[in-house]
Design an enzyme around this catalytic site. Structure first.
Site, PDB file in Angstrom:
ATOM      1  N   LYS A   1       0.833  -1.201   0.000  1.00 37.05           N
ATOM      2  CA  LYS A   1       0.000   0.000   0.000  1.00 37.05           C
ATOM      3  C   LYS A   1       0.869   1.253   0.000  1.00 37.05           C
ATOM      4  O   LYS A   1       2.079   1.204   0.242  1.00 37.05           O
ATOM      5  CB  LYS A   1      -0.931   0.000   1.218  1.00 37.05           C
ATOM      6  CG  LYS A   1      -0.214   0.131   2.558  1.00 37.05           C
ATOM      7  CD  LYS A   1      -1.219   0.229   3.696  1.00 37.05           C
ATOM      8  CE  LYS A   1      -0.504   0.455   5.022  1.00 37.05           C
ATOM      9  NZ  LYS A   1      -1.438   0.717   6.126  1.00 37.05           N
TER      10      LYS A   1
ATOM     11  N   TYR B   1      16.528  31.015   1.012  1.00 34.48           N
ATOM     12  CA  TYR B   1      15.367  31.824   1.365  1.00 34.48           C
ATOM     13  C   TYR B   1      15.437  32.277   2.817  1.00 34.48           C
ATOM     14  O   TYR B   1      15.820  31.532   3.709  1.00 34.48           O
ATOM     15  CB  TYR B   1      14.080  31.016   1.173  1.00 34.48           C
ATOM     16  CG  TYR B   1      13.640  30.875  -0.257  1.00 34.48           C
ATOM     17  CD1 TYR B   1      13.266  31.990  -1.010  1.00 34.48           C
ATOM     18  CD2 TYR B   1      13.572  29.625  -0.853  1.00 34.48           C
ATOM     19  CE1 TYR B   1      12.848  31.860  -2.321  1.00 34.48           C
ATOM     20  CE2 TYR B   1      13.145  29.477  -2.168  1.00 34.48           C
ATOM     21  CZ  TYR B   1      12.787  30.599  -2.897  1.00 34.48           C
ATOM     22  OH  TYR B   1      12.368  30.465  -4.193  1.00 34.48           O
TER      23      TYR B   1
END
Length: 389
Positions: A48, A281
């Site tokens: 999964k 940043y």
């Protein structure tokens, strides 16, 4: 997601980053689990969530090649990806299926084993021709899907009254991974056995019984029943440090797991900055010495946790290179001042081993205050997976 076999691995030179999946390590992990399984129990590979980030399509092929006879997933969509690869392998669908009547065309598959909690779901699914196999979920203490107590009795009564056939019965342990003392898990095992007995009283005999995931398979051989569901440890990762310690306390100190995934990229640019330069940043990082900075084309879009900003490492030429500044959407900056040979094109290891150094999913999880499951499953599906060795 691109699924690339080992014969095409030279194509990785054109990718911003790529995942390498070790066929040999997967085989070793499977052999180790098979060595501890009770004789009448079957190993189901849980693929999964994009095979826990490893790639559902390549992992399906590798598992089938390695002799896996059952696969487990969360959703119909995942099951269909596997069905496109193998037309008959039994697929256990563990997530709740919403409005199954609208998916009759794909759910009419006798080799779909569907876990259900509500009798309404079972009534709809059992009306399909051919009908999928139905596995009743028992809530023994997880408090999530399934039923217990009087609700369970009512469910079994309703199923029996309308003539619904069951193929299996299952539960899930809540806290095996989190503790060294397993009283709660043992209580859950007892409740599951009571639920099996209750189902028999309604005429449901010879059901496929399954409860164990990775940690409980290692620790509770008496709970292997007819099938175990191996997820995180199929990929060579320990569910938790508590699981490893608990296994040691049982006297089994030889059980080994080998991580099967490595995540790699390349340096795409080099810059030289004087002391007191700002990087990235927000100008959150300032160099304290003349710094050689390498740019790696991987960021938080690709699945690298932003909390690793100035708080993590990657490997370059067998040495750790510190992440500096904020991780960007698609780029990360490394301090490679101490690695003279680092240059454009040098391979960067984000997860995996390079020489004597390694960075593991657990290392990243510790730095970002999460678990290795999340580290792996957040790796972007857009990154190609390449089977090696």
């Amino acid at each position: 997601m691109q699924d690339i076999n080992s014969g095409s691995s030279s194509m990785k030179d054109t990718y911003s980053s790529w995942i390498e999946i070790s066929k040999r390590s997967l085989s070793n992990n499977l052999d180790n689990f098979r060595s501890i399984l009770r004789p009448n129990s079957t190993l189901t590979a849980i693929l999964k969530s994009n095979a826990y980030g490893h790639g559902i399509e390549p992992m399906t092929r590798l598992c089938i090649e390695a002799g896996i006879s059952r696969i487990g997933v969360n959703s119909i969509e995942e099951a269909l990806l596997i069905r496109n690869i193998d037309s008959k392998i039994p697929i256990l669908i563990m997530g709740e299926i919403q409005n199954p009547e609208k998916r009759k065309n794909v759910l009419s598959d006798p080799n779909f084993w569907i876990v259900f909690s509500r009798p309404e779901t079972a009534r709809i699914l059992s009306s399909f021709l051919p009908a999928p196999k139905l596995h009743l979920k028992i809530d023994t203490g997880m408090g999530r899907l399934g039923s217990h107590g009087e609700t369970l009795k009512q469910t079994l009564s309703e199923l029996k009254n309308v003539g619904i056939t069951l193929g299996g019965i299952c539960t899930h342990f809540a806290s095996t991974e989190d503790v060294l003392e397993h009283k709660y898990s043992l209580m859950q095992t007892q409740k599951f056995e009571e639920a099996i007995f209750l189902a028999k009283s309604f005429g449901y005999n010879h059901l496929i019984r399954h409860a164990c995931a990775s940690a409980s398979t290692m620790l509770f051989p008496n709970a292997h029943f007819d099938m175990v569901r191996i997820g995180i440890s199929l990929y060579g990762l320990w569910p938790s440090i508590q699981t490893r310690l608990s296994l040691n306390l049982t006297g089994n100190k030889n059980f080994q797991l080998n991580p099967i995934l490595s995540w790699k990229s390349r340096i795409v640019h080099i810059q030289y900055h004087p002391a007191d330069s700002y990087i990235g940043y927000g100008s959150t990082f300032q160099t304290s010495y003349p710094t050689k900075v390498a740019i790696v084309p991987v960021g938080y879009y690709e699945g690298l946790d932003r909390k690793l900003s100035s708080n993590g490492d990657m490997l370059v030429l067998g040495k750790k290179a510190r992440i500096i500044g904020r991780i960007c959407m698609n780029m990360t900056m490394l301090d490679v001042t101490h690695i003279p040979g680092a240059e454009v094109g040098s391979i960067v290891t984000i997860i995996g081993q390079d020489g004597e150094e390694s960075i593991t999913a657990d290392d990243l999880a510790d730095r970002t205050h999460t678990i290795n499951y999340e580290v792996m499953t957040r790796i972007s599906e857009s990154i190609p997976r390449i089977v090696v060795d």
